[in-house]
Design a protein around this motif. Structure first.
Motif, PDB file in Angstrom:
ATOM      1  N   ILE A  46       0.839  -1.198   0.000  1.00 50.87           N
ATOM      2  CA  ILE A  46       0.000   0.000   0.000  1.00 50.87           C
ATOM      3  C   ILE A  46       0.876   1.250   0.000  1.00 50.87           C
ATOM      4  O   ILE A  46       0.648   2.186  -0.776  1.00 50.87           O
ATOM      5  CB  ILE A  46      -0.976  -0.018   1.196  1.00 50.87           C
ATOM      6  CG1 ILE A  46      -2.026  -1.124   0.995  1.00 50.87           C
ATOM      7  CG2 ILE A  46      -1.630   1.347   1.380  1.00 50.87           C
ATOM      8  CD1 ILE A  46      -2.896  -1.390   2.212  1.00 50.87           C
ATOM      9  N   GLU A  47       1.897   1.259   0.860  1.00 51.93           N
ATOM     10  CA  GLU A  47       2.793   2.422   0.935  1.00 51.93           C
ATOM     11  C   GLU A  47       3.565   2.626  -0.362  1.00 51.93           C
ATOM     12  O   GLU A  47       3.946   3.750  -0.691  1.00 51.93           O
ATOM     13  CB  GLU A  47       3.733   2.270   2.125  1.00 51.93           C
ATOM     14  CG  GLU A  47       3.004   2.430   3.447  1.00 51.93           C
ATOM     15  CD  GLU A  47       3.807   1.967   4.655  1.00 51.93           C
ATOM     16  OE1 GLU A  47       4.988   1.582   4.504  1.00 51.93           O
ATOM     17  OE2 GLU A  47       3.243   1.983   5.760  1.00 51.93           O
ATOM     18  N   LEU A  51      -2.982  -0.162  -5.692  1.00 50.35           N
ATOM     19  CA  LEU A  51      -4.402   0.149  -5.700  1.00 50.35           C
ATOM     20  C   LEU A  51      -5.042  -0.683  -4.591  1.00 50.35           C
ATOM     21  O   LEU A  51      -4.863  -1.903  -4.549  1.00 50.35           O
ATOM     22  CB  LEU A  51      -5.016  -0.211  -7.053  1.00 50.35           C
ATOM     23  CG  LEU A  51      -6.534  -0.086  -7.180  1.00 50.35           C
ATOM     24  CD1 LEU A  51      -6.970   1.372  -7.018  1.00 50.35           C
ATOM     25  CD2 LEU A  51      -6.990  -0.643  -8.513  1.00 50.35           C
ATOM     26  N   PRO A  67      -7.535   3.653   4.294  1.00 48.04           N
ATOM     27  CA  PRO A  67      -7.347   4.928   3.584  1.00 48.04           C
ATOM     28  C   PRO A  67      -7.134   4.702   2.082  1.00 48.04           C
ATOM     29  O   PRO A  67      -6.423   3.780   1.684  1.00 48.04           O
ATOM     30  CB  PRO A  67      -6.081   5.510   4.228  1.00 48.04           C
ATOM     31  CG  PRO A  67      -5.975   4.832   5.556  1.00 48.04           C
ATOM     32  CD  PRO A  67      -6.575   3.469   5.377  1.00 48.04           C
ATOM     33  N   ASN A  68      -7.756   5.540   1.290  1.00 52.30           N
ATOM     34  CA  ASN A  68      -7.631   5.529  -0.175  1.00 52.30           C
ATOM     35  C   ASN A  68      -8.195   4.276  -0.848  1.00 52.30           C
ATOM     36  O   ASN A  68      -7.952   4.061  -2.040  1.00 52.30           O
ATOM     37  CB  ASN A  68      -6.180   5.748  -0.609  1.00 52.30           C
ATOM     38  CG  ASN A  68      -5.640   7.063  -0.110  1.00 52.30           C
ATOM     39  OD1 ASN A  68      -6.311   8.086  -0.173  1.00 52.30           O
ATOM     40  ND2 ASN A  68      -4.438   7.033   0.437  1.00 52.30           N
ATOM     41  N   ALA A  69      -8.911   3.445  -0.118  1.00 55.03           N
ATOM     42  CA  ALA A  69      -9.494   2.234  -0.710  1.00 55.03           C
ATOM     43  C   ALA A  69     -10.687   2.607  -1.586  1.00 55.03           C
ATOM     44  O   ALA A  69     -11.399   3.571  -1.308  1.00 55.03           O
ATOM     45  CB  ALA A  69      -9.941   1.268   0.376  1.00 55.03           C
ATOM     46  N   ILE A  70     -10.869   1.818  -2.634  1.00 56.86           N
ATOM     47  CA  ILE A  70     -12.094   1.909  -3.426  1.00 56.86           C
ATOM     48  C   ILE A  70     -12.909   0.660  -3.120  1.00 56.86           C
ATOM     49  O   ILE A  70     -12.358  -0.370  -2.720  1.00 56.86           O
ATOM     50  CB  ILE A  70     -11.813   2.049  -4.943  1.00 56.86           C
ATOM     51  CG1 ILE A  70     -11.075   0.822  -5.496  1.00 56.86           C
ATOM     52  CG2 ILE A  70     -11.048   3.329  -5.232  1.00 56.86           C
ATOM     53  CD1 ILE A  70     -10.982   0.807  -7.016  1.00 56.86           C
TER      54      ILE A  70
END
Length: 131
Positions: A46-47, A51, A67-70
């Motif tokens: 992730i870092e 995606l 965080p930032n997940a769709i």
């Protein structure tokens, strides 16, 4: 008569062998679906810009997500990836509640030719291991 007798003797052995093979295949399948799920590796990916895809239901996603997940429910993963034209070599982390649905989503994507998908496992586990 002896051929019929030989077939009857072999049938139970063949059935047991097939049953054993089926059990082994199911175990390997379950292991493959549970594969990955290392929180440290997940957070590294992730870092590094992977995606992040939450494959739970929209209701579960609304209650909290990484965080930032769709959000793409696992049943729709292949269709949505195709619609969004996500590159087959894109680094992707999928996760869900326990790692089961993300394991299914992972396998679905791999079967469509995606080469860099990681099963991040369960949301709560990932949140507790966040660094």
């Amino acid at each position: 008569m002896s051929n019929a007798f030989n077939l009857q003797q072999k049938r139970p052995k063949t059935m047991l062998w097939l049953l054993g093979l089926s059990v082994l295949l199911m175990m390997f399948s379950a292991l493959a679906m549970a594969a990955d799920q290392d929180p440290k590796v997940t957070w590294q990916k992730i870092e590094a810009g992977a995606l992040v895809v939450d494959v739970r239901t929209p209701g579960e996603f609304a209650q909290g997500h990484l965080p930032n997940a769709i959000n793409i429910p696992y049943e729709q993963i292949n269709t949505e990836f195709a619609n969004k034209q996500i590159a087959k070599d894109r680094s992707v982390v999928v996760y869900c509640r326990s790692g089961n649905r993300s394991g299914i989503a992972n396998q679905m994507l791999v079967s469509e030719g995606y080469t860099n998908v990681y099963n991040g496992g369960g949301y709560q586990m990932l949140m507790s291991k966040q660094h």
